[in-house]
Design a protein around this motif. Structure first.
Motif, short mmCIF file in Angstrom:
data_model
loop_
_atom_site.label_atom_id
_atom_site.label_comp_id
_atom_site.label_asym_id
_atom_site.label_seq_id
_atom_site.Cartn_x
_atom_site.Cartn_y
_atom_site.Cartn_z
N ILE A 159 0.84 -1.20 0.00
CA ILE A 159 0.00 0.00 0.00
C ILE A 159 0.88 1.25 0.00
O ILE A 159 1.76 1.39 0.85
N ASN A 160 0.63 2.15 -0.96
CA ASN A 160 1.42 3.37 -1.14
C ASN A 160 2.89 3.04 -1.38
O ASN A 160 3.77 3.36 -0.58
N ALA A 161 3.16 2.44 -2.52
CA ALA A 161 4.48 1.88 -2.80
C ALA A 161 5.52 2.92 -3.18
O ALA A 161 6.72 2.63 -3.17
N GLY A 162 5.12 4.15 -3.53
CA GLY A 162 6.10 5.17 -3.90
C GLY A 162 6.95 4.72 -5.07
O GLY A 162 6.46 4.21 -6.07
N ALA A 163 8.27 4.89 -4.94
CA ALA A 163 9.20 4.54 -6.03
C ALA A 163 9.52 3.05 -6.08
O ALA A 163 10.36 2.63 -6.86
N GLY A 164 8.88 2.24 -5.23
CA GLY A 164 8.86 0.80 -5.46
C GLY A 164 9.86 -0.06 -4.74
O GLY A 164 10.04 -1.22 -5.13
N LEU A 165 10.52 0.43 -3.67
CA LEU A 165 11.50 -0.42 -2.98
C LEU A 165 10.84 -1.67 -2.40
O LEU A 165 11.38 -2.78 -2.51
N ASP A 166 9.66 -1.52 -1.79
CA ASP A 166 8.97 -2.69 -1.22
C ASP A 166 8.52 -3.65 -2.31
O ASP A 166 8.48 -4.87 -2.10
N VAL A 167 8.17 -3.13 -3.48
CA VAL A 167 7.79 -3.98 -4.61
C VAL A 167 9.01 -4.75 -5.09
O VAL A 167 8.94 -5.96 -5.38
N LEU A 168 10.15 -4.08 -5.17
CA LEU A 168 11.39 -4.72 -5.60
C LEU A 168 11.77 -5.86 -4.64
O LEU A 168 12.14 -6.95 -5.09
N ILE A 169 11.67 -5.61 -3.33
CA ILE A 169 11.99 -6.65 -2.35
C ILE A 169 11.07 -7.85 -2.52
O ILE A 169 11.51 -9.01 -2.50
#
Length: 759
Positions: free
Chosen positions: A299-309
């Protein structure tokens, strides 16, 4: 039927004024901070109240044309003065010069609103019998201004100021009473168009991360993108290295990163898809240490660091982001640089609360630190409301977990502890003394894990292995599991551990005695970021000393604004009393209480509806635009219809309005809960239809009141109503902090009912 040309001028100047208010709030949110924008614009709006007082004291034959010209000029002058005269919020505490700068801001920003107020108050005075028609043009112009600001801010950015000024000049054409002034208007339009092509930008505070990043040698501003509610800057700078909570055990190098900043702050970075070993040393990797190939919602991923992980750990990823500019950067401009992560994940434009209500289940739900925006940029209600971090939100997330799922929340670490305790409080409301919570900290972040089921020895063992490997400290585990707090990143004493133990021992007593307000917050009082306690002011100042700056504390600023606003309100309301001879001639002066009451009531309802519908519509900008436009346009229809109503029926109208307000106080939750999963356009249309009846009847109160008082009292009534309207947002927020927005909404109805006694 021939339309009075003054009405067209009023429509245009009302349109321009609403555009100016919203635009200034956006500019100050970028240049300074959201709560500072709230403070400056709130006080500047008292220019409207001052106009009524001025007209009462000094009789002017026809100020319409000149006031419209001056509105146009001071719109540009005010922007240039405040944009180029820097206010330093840090130095203001010790340097009186910066306090004087603040008053210069107030003066120059209030002048356009003052001249707008002169126009409308004068037209009301000259058209008392047609007050419903006058109010219709005022409200409908303001409604259109609300809608037009959205696209024009996106396309023109800062240069929307020149468009607003131009509309003021066009309004002057309809107020003109001598054709020789056409050349003056043509000259001013030419200057306006010339200035439009000059390169200008908002002067961003030196304390914002954007300036800090660009001050680092060899840094570069790559691009700047705008939409109606944000400015997104992309920066290449060593300052924008982003790995929150990175373990002290990591000995490698971070990959190349490109910084992304929203409104000059809220920095996070797009990470180049290479040398990604550092990811497993971040606290956000915890869920993948516990669960293999999970289904993840970010939720609210911004530039995507959590998505990358998540993708690096072979998770199936759904991610939500509220800013389309950020999504576009990752999906298009930087797709190769980032490893195409936003095309590999299921990326949705939207807000977390609405999405989880749809009933999908996830193994892991992550509230990303990258999406941390302190409040919304909506303006008068943007003093740190957040519906993602409330007890109601945590329940929604918890219900959306699979039977062995985890909610993961990572935030910045504070000392003395603030957010750490509030987050724990929110989780403990669900845990209720069971064994579902674990909490750990790095050197600058903390991470809370809330499990769907009780934590067993197997999970606890993995959590301990993860913290040992990365030299993270454990803040909390369920009682039966031993651990050593304050082990790696050593404070003088284990402050965070101790605070949570005291909280668990006696929650009520801890909340009462603690330095900050760290109790759970709810959707009815969604001020997660407000930790300020009035009674702890001097203790807070003593303990934090120079580390605490009141101009950066939204809680303190709210009281600071209230004091200023009360002083100004009393000043503009009471000044006419100095002219005793003039006042004595006016009958029914008690009617001023009525105009104060309806000013308070109207804005209380507007503020409450904006707040309630942020959750429903998913973003402050959608809620603010929909509510303000709908209320103004349907109130304008009510105002127009009031021309057919006998003023003797005013009390009946107010009684109907009161009953509607009470009815809506019960219907709001039902409406939001049952339609929250619809698409945005459908929700906006339904919202507008839903509040139409209430708004329609709200449009009767002011024009009928104007008809009932003496002509000489109208400017003073306008000043009183204007003062109440500017006080209302501040009072609404303060009352909501203590009693909640449901209370504010019902109080609005009571204020209307009491006010009608005085008319």
């Amino acid at each position: 039927m021939k339309i009075n040309k003054n009405y067209i001028g009023l429509f245009l100047i009302s349109l321009a004024t609403l555009m100016l208010e919203i635009s200034l709030i956006r500019f100050f949110s970028i240049a300074q901070f959201y709560h500072f924008a709230f403070m400056v614009i709130s006080i500047a709006l008292f220019g409207i109240a001052a106009s009524g007082t001025f007209l009462f004291v000094k009789k002017i034959k026809n100020p319409l044309f000149l006031s419209s010209i001056l509105f146009s000029l001071f719109t540009i002058i005010g922007f240039f003065v405040t944009n180029n005269l820097s206010f330093d919020q840090y130095k203001a505490v010790t340097n009186i010069f910066h306090i004087l700068i603040l008053f210069v801001y107030y003066l120059f920003l209030s002048l356009p609103f003052f001249f707008f107020g002169i126009i409308i108050a004068f037209i009301f005075s000259q058209n008392q019998k047609n007050s419903g028609i006058v109010y219709f043009y005022n409200l409908s112009g303001s409604a259109l201004g609300t809608i037009l600001t959205i696209p024009f801010l996106s396309f023109l950015n800062v240069k929307i100021i020149f468009l607003i000024s131009l509309i003021g000049l066009v309004a002057a054409v309809f107020f003109i009473n001598n054709r020789k002034f056409f050349k003056l208007i043509q000259f001013l339009i030419a200057i306006n168009l010339f200035l439009f092509f000059i390169k200008i930008d908002t002067n961003v505070s030196q304390y914002k991360e954007l300036n800090q990043a660009l001050n680092v040698p060899n840094s570069e501003l790559i691009t700047t993108k705008w939409n109606s509610f944000s400015r997104v800057d992309v920066v290449n700078s060593s300052f924008t290295r982003y790995a929150p909570g990175l373990s002290l055990s990591f000995r490698g190098n971070l990959p190349e990163q490109i910084g992304v900043l929203v409104d000059g702050s809220n920095m996070n970075s797009i990470t180049k898809f290479e040398n990604l070993e550092f990811l497993e040393f971040l606290p956000m990797s915890l869920p993948y240490y516990l669960k293999n190939k999970p289904r993840v919602l970010v939720i609210n991923a911004g530039a995507g660091l959590d998505v990358l992980i998540a993708l690096k750990n072979n998770a199936t990823v759904t991610t939500l982001e509220t800013n389309p500019l950020v999504i576009d950067l990752l999906k298009n401009d930087y797709k190769d640089f980032s490893g195409n992560i936003y095309n590999k994940a299921d990326v949705l434009l939207g807000e977390g609360r609405s999405f989880v209500k749809k009933g999908e289940k996830f193994d892991v739900i992550i509230l990303s630190l990258a999406g941390n925006i302190l409040g919304g940029p909506s303006g008068i209600t943007s003093l740190s409301e957040n519906y993602l971090l409330t007890a109601d939100a945590f329940k929604d997330y918890f219900d959306s977990l699979t039977e062995e799922g985890f909610l993961i929340v990572t935030r910045w670490l504070f000392n003395p502890p603030k957010e750490e305790i509030r987050i724990f409080s929110l989780a403990s409301d669900i845990d209720k003394g069971e064994k579902k919570i674990a909490m750990l900290s790095s050197w600058n972040t903390f991470t809370l894990l809330l499990s769907k089921k009780n934590l067993d020895e197997k999970i606890i063992k993995k959590i301990k292995e993860f913290t040992e490997k990365n030299k993270f400290d454990i803040i909390y585990l369920p009682d039966e599991f031993d651990f050593e707090p304050n082990k790696y990143v050593k404070f003088k004493e284990p402050y965070h551990y101790n605070a949570i133990q005291l909280l668990l021992k006696n929650k009520k007593q801890f909340y009462e005695n603690y330095l900050f307000d760290v109790s759970s917050v709810y959707d009815n009082k969604p001020y997660y970021f407000n930790f300020f306690k009035v009674l702890k002011f001097f203790e807070l100042k003593r303990i934090l000393g120079q580390r605490w700056n009141p101009f950066l504390d939204p809680g303190f600023l709210l009281f600071f604004i209230l004091v200023q606003a009360l002083i100004l309100a009393l000043l503009f309301i009471l000044i006419p009393l100095l002219f005793r001879k003039k006042v004595k001639k006016i009958k029914n002066r008690k009617s001023l209480f009525y105009f104060f009451a309806i000013g308070i009531g109207f804005l209380f309802i507007e503020i409450t509806l904006i707040q309630k519908f942020i959750l429903f519509l998913g973003h402050a900008i959608f809620s603010t635009t929909t509510i303000i436009f709908s209320m103004l346009i349907f109130s304008s229809f009510g105002s127009l219809y009031s021309q057919r109503i006998n003023i003797k029926n005013l009390k009946k109208i107010i009684l109907i309005l009161f009953l509607l307000i009470i009815s809506y106080s019960f219907l709001l939750k039902f409406f939001i809960d049952n339609f929250i999963t619809l698409n945005l356009i459908s929700k906006m249309i339904l919202t507008s239809i839903f509040i139409a009846p209430l708004s329609f009847f709200m449009g009767f109160a002011f024009p009928l009141g104007i008809k009932k008082i003496s002509k000489e009292l109208i400017p003073w009534a306008w000043a009183v109503n204007g003062s109440a309207s500017v006080l209302s947002p501040i009072l609404a927020i303060m009352l909501a902090l203590f009693f909640g927005y449901n209370f504010v909404f019902i109080l609005a109805g009571s204020v209307y009912l009491v006010g009608v006694i005085f008319i």
